[in-house]
Design an enzyme around this catalytic site. Structure first.
Site, PDB file in Angstrom:
ATOM      1  N   ASP A 247     -56.296   5.276  -3.349  1.00  0.00           N
ATOM      2  CA  ASP A 247     -56.063   4.094  -2.537  1.00  0.00           C
ATOM      3  C   ASP A 247     -57.431   3.431  -2.339  1.00  0.00           C
ATOM      4  O   ASP A 247     -58.470   4.005  -2.688  1.00  0.00           O
ATOM      5  CB  ASP A 247     -55.426   4.473  -1.203  1.00  0.00           C
ATOM      6  CG  ASP A 247     -54.575   3.359  -0.607  1.00  0.00           C
ATOM      7  OD1 ASP A 247     -54.741   2.196  -1.035  1.00  0.00           O
ATOM      8  OD2 ASP A 247     -53.766   3.632   0.287  1.00  0.00           O
ATOM      9  N   ALA A 248     -57.461   2.224  -1.807  1.00  0.00           N
ATOM     10  CA  ALA A 248     -58.719   1.482  -1.705  1.00  0.00           C
ATOM     11  C   ALA A 248     -59.757   2.271  -0.901  1.00  0.00           C
ATOM     12  O   ALA A 248     -59.504   2.677   0.231  1.00  0.00           O
ATOM     13  CB  ALA A 248     -58.464   0.134  -1.061  1.00  0.00           C
TER      14      ALA A 248
END
Length: 283
Positions: A247-248
């Site tokens: 994920d970011a």
């Protein structure tokens, strides 16, 4: 892109204004990659889940009700609307020059106070989420887009949004296997899972080991930085042989605790293949 051999780009609503602009932008991005030393095509990705999370201009793309609404139709219609929505999502994205969609969300939403997943989930039943998620995944990919199952090992029972903090799930091992992991396992066993996104979430029953934060304190490793979760569990036990994307990494669940360079190092050491958004690149 040309000078630094980047592997991929993720675009958000702020980057996307019209079909013509999106096609031109994605073409220019691929031409820059072709001019790099590696000469490898980019992963050009987007979070186009349908429903609440949709990055394409709404006036120029098909509006959808989202996964929880699809889940509500399951008893009468089975996977019909999961397939239909996946076909539309995939077809629209490939026409615009994308090759990766960070969807579907297959978190089992067992916490009614979940601030970030809620209506993005198909429901609270592992079996329902597994069937609908895999059906939508397959439909997206049949259009020529790599779809992404997220967020491993599960973001469904959290009361903290990993964009703003670091959630912790205190499920037992049996709960994790019967509930959180079930949709991922279902898709992997059927050969449909090509890419899986990690969650910035602590799962002490899976990995209680600690790491040092940027202020010198110790914290339980989030799944994104856990070799035990990504390699031993996802690769080894579940048999996943596709790509693992984080994920970011600029989300608060990571960036509040780990410096950007160290976050990338820890991510790759844990077994991830793609580090998503370790820092912002602006022109």
């Amino acid at each position: 892109i040309r000078d630094n051999n980047l592997g991929g780009i993720i675009l958000f609503a702020e980057n996307l204004s019209s079909p013509a602009q999106i096609v031109a932008l994605n073409h220019e991005l691929q031409m820059a990659a072709k001019a790099s030393r590696l000469q490898r095509p980019l992963f050009i990705s987007v979070d186009q889940e349908g429903g609440r999370v949709a990055r394409l201009p709404r006036a120029d793309s098909t509006p959808m009700s989202g996964n929880m609404a699809i889940g509500a139709t399951y008893r009468r219609h089975g996977v019909k609307f999961a397939v239909a929505s996946g076909e539309v999502l995939g077809a629209e994205l490939v026409a615009l020059g994308f090759n990766v969609n960070h969807a579907p969300t297959v978190d089992v939403n067992t916490n009614p106070k979940n601030p970030v997943i809620n209506v993005r989930a198909f429901g609270e039943s592992p079996q329902l989420v597994a069937e609908l998620g895999t059906a939508q995944l397959k439909a997206i990919q049949e259009q020529g887009i790599v779809a992404t199952l997220k967020h491993f090992p599960g973001h469904g029972d959290t009361s903290v949004d990993s964009h703003t903090g670091l959630p912790r799930v205190d499920h037992s091992l049996s709960q994790i296997h019967q509930n959180d992991l079930a949709p991922f396992k279902h898709a992997i066993e059927r050969g449909e899972a090509k890419m899986i996104m990690t969650a910035h979430i602590q799962y002490p029953a899976l990995d209680p080991s600690t790491m040092t934060t940027k202020d010198g304190s110790a914290m339980i490793r989030p799944a994104t930085m856990s070799k035990t979760i990504l390699l031993d569990l996802l690769r080894g036990e579940l048999g996943f042989d596709g790509l693992i994307v984080t994920d970011a990494l600029d989300m608060a669940g990571i960036s509040d605790f780990i410096e950007p360079t160290e976050a990338v190092i820890q991510t790759f050491a844990a077994g991830a293949d793609l580090a998503l958004m370790p820092l912002k690149i602006r022109q």
